[in-house]
Structures are given as structure tokens and as C-alpha cells.
Design a protein around this motif. Sequence first.
Motif, mmCIF file in Angstrom:
data_model
loop_
_atom_site.group_PDB
_atom_site.id
_atom_site.type_symbol
_atom_site.label_atom_id
_atom_site.label_comp_id
_atom_site.label_asym_id
_atom_site.label_seq_id
_atom_site.Cartn_x
_atom_site.Cartn_y
_atom_site.Cartn_z
ATOM 1 N N THR A 29 30.089 50.612 40.815
ATOM 2 C CA THR A 29 30.416 51.288 41.521
ATOM 3 C C THR A 29 29.093 52.015 42.226
ATOM 4 O O THR A 29 28.270 52.135 41.515
ATOM 5 N N GLU A 42 31.218 54.834 45.811
ATOM 6 C CA GLU A 42 31.472 54.184 47.107
ATOM 7 C C GLU A 42 31.282 52.435 45.946
ATOM 8 O O GLU A 42 31.233 52.570 45.059
ATOM 9 N N SER A 43 33.088 52.293 46.299
ATOM 10 C CA SER A 43 33.379 50.937 45.693
ATOM 11 C C SER A 43 31.956 50.049 45.721
ATOM 12 O O SER A 43 31.574 49.884 46.731
ATOM 13 N N ARG A 45 32.488 46.842 45.819
ATOM 14 C CA ARG A 45 33.705 45.400 45.888
ATOM 15 C C ARG A 45 33.213 44.651 46.806
ATOM 16 O O ARG A 45 32.580 43.457 46.687
ATOM 17 N N TYR A 58 36.532 41.077 40.265
ATOM 18 C CA TYR A 58 35.881 43.136 39.759
ATOM 19 C C TYR A 58 36.631 43.724 39.385
ATOM 20 O O TYR A 58 38.293 43.513 39.591
ATOM 21 N N ASP A 60 37.243 47.366 39.372
ATOM 22 C CA ASP A 60 37.181 48.956 40.503
ATOM 23 C C ASP A 60 37.495 49.480 39.927
ATOM 24 O O ASP A 60 39.317 50.426 39.316
ATOM 25 N N ALA A 63 39.795 53.092 41.592
ATOM 26 C CA ALA A 63 40.764 53.191 42.006
ATOM 27 C C ALA A 63 42.159 52.546 41.039
ATOM 28 O O ALA A 63 43.421 52.717 41.254
ATOM 29 N N SER A 101 27.101 44.551 36.092
ATOM 30 C CA SER A 101 26.913 45.964 37.185
ATOM 31 C C SER A 101 25.343 45.641 37.853
ATOM 32 O O SER A 101 24.247 45.066 37.623
ATOM 33 N N TRP A 107 27.458 51.402 34.203
ATOM 34 C CA TRP A 107 29.229 50.704 34.532
ATOM 35 C C TRP A 107 29.737 49.927 34.622
ATOM 36 O O TRP A 107 31.221 49.723 33.844
#
Length: 287
Positions: A29, A42-43, A45, A58, A60, A63, A101, A107
Motif C-alpha cells: 500500500t 493508495e492501493s 494494485r 496481491y 489489499d 479493502a 512489499s 506493509w
Amino acid sequence: MTDSAALISTEDLARRLGAPALRIFDCTTYLKPGPDGRYIAESGRANYDNGHVPGAAYLDLAADLSDKKSPLRFTLPPLEELTRAFAAKGIGHGTFVVLYSHASPVWATRIWWMLRTIGFDDAVILDGGLDKWRAENRPLSDTPSVYPPATLTLRARPEIFVGKEEVKAAIGRPDTLTINALSQEQHKGSGGVTYGRPGRIAGSSCVPAASLFGPDKTLKPIAALRTAFEGIGAAPDKRLLVYCGGGIAATLDAFVLTAILGHKNVSVYDNSMQEWSNDESLPMETG
């Protein structure tokens, strides 16, 4: 590379690619300063889609692995719910999980600590993360990976996360040390991103998470890590409570203390300064 069973080198991971039980996850992230002086999450992805370790899926955090009922960002969900979420991603009994990450290991260590609180211990951190993997010109994939759901049983360790009341009760206790993983300027209240009131939890010391790894994103040698924590009095017989802005950077301090230095009584204050600094009843210090 620092010697720890909770770390895996890029060389070792490269040799293991394709192993049936291997589960690799990009946990990235990004936090970017917003116009109000606070962070915007901010993701990662899009960066994952542009190139990831072959076979990696991945995760998240915001989310899929945070409490959607909490008004605070990244709050740990109920452990039963978290266990189901991890199982749905393919993490289960008999799997070996590698977490990495980009830009910072915090992360990956956040996910590692979350797995630990549900009792899953077959997870390691890729030392150097995607940064080192790329720097060594190792293969990348732009094909998304999804693992089949797995069976995972909750073996809860709720004590490795704490709330504000436990942190407040620890202030002034000689057997407990509270550690801030934010920067020294944030700790002093002299600069950097704030989450409400500037400064630190009263009585806390500081070992910035960003000081624990080098430019290549690998963890510093164990002697340097030990010196950093011994310098603030993090003795093996003390209870250690670690916090940051939102319970993310704190997990790198907690990972080092637990997995590298062998401390047995380490907990992360989950909501950290995003909660503490906005509650006027909770004591803070500056300077």
C-alpha cells in the motif's frame, strides 16, 4: 542478510518458485501526503499489475483485511473474520507464505503480524522486498495470480494487539516500555505528518521503523538492530508496546523485536496515533 527463520532471501525465494505449497503475496500500500497534511492511502494494485514476483497474488490491506465498521484506517477486523479472509486468499494449513512489499517492508510485516495474531506461523518476509528483487534483475510477471481457498483454523493470540486503554495503563510502569516507530521529528512534534495533535504518547521512546532497513530495503545487521533497541532500554524482561500512526510501521519494530531479537512480550497498538492524538483525554508530550 540478518539470520532469522522469519526472513527469506531473494536467492532462496528464486529457487523455490513453483513449489506446490508456496504462497507469495505482494502486500504493498502507498501512503502519500494529502493537502491537509495527513496521509492518503493508495492501493498498490496498479504497481502489482505492472510487475510482481512470478506467482505472487496481491493482498489489499485496506479493502480486504481491515475492519470496514471502524472509522479508523487499517483497523484489525475480528479474528474469526480475519481468519476466513486469509483462508479465502489461499493461506492455510500446509502452505508456506512469503510476504513482500515495495518501497518499505512495513506493509509485509503488518500482514505477518496479523497472521501471527490468528496463530499462523508459517510466514516469512522477503528481505529487501520487490526493490531488491528488481535490482537483481530477477523475473517479473504481469499476470495476476489467485490461489485456491484453503482451510485455516483460528488459534488466537489477541494479546499481540492492544488498545488505547492498555497503552494508557502502561504509562509510568517500570516493567513496560512504549515505543514509537514514527520518525524522530514526529516523535518530538517538530515536523512530519501528524494524525491530530503533534508529539508522542506520554513517556514513550522512539525507534523509527525507517531506521531499521537500508537503501536496498533489507534489514540492517542484527548488531545494529540490537543496539537501536538496547539504546532505549528495551530489555528482554520488559513488556514492549509499539505504536506509530495507524499500526503499520509499528509492526516492523515488532517484527524485529520478536523474530530477530527474540523478545517474547511484544504488542502493537493497532489504531495508534490516529486514535490517540485525536482523543484529548489521552496524555501526549512534545520536545
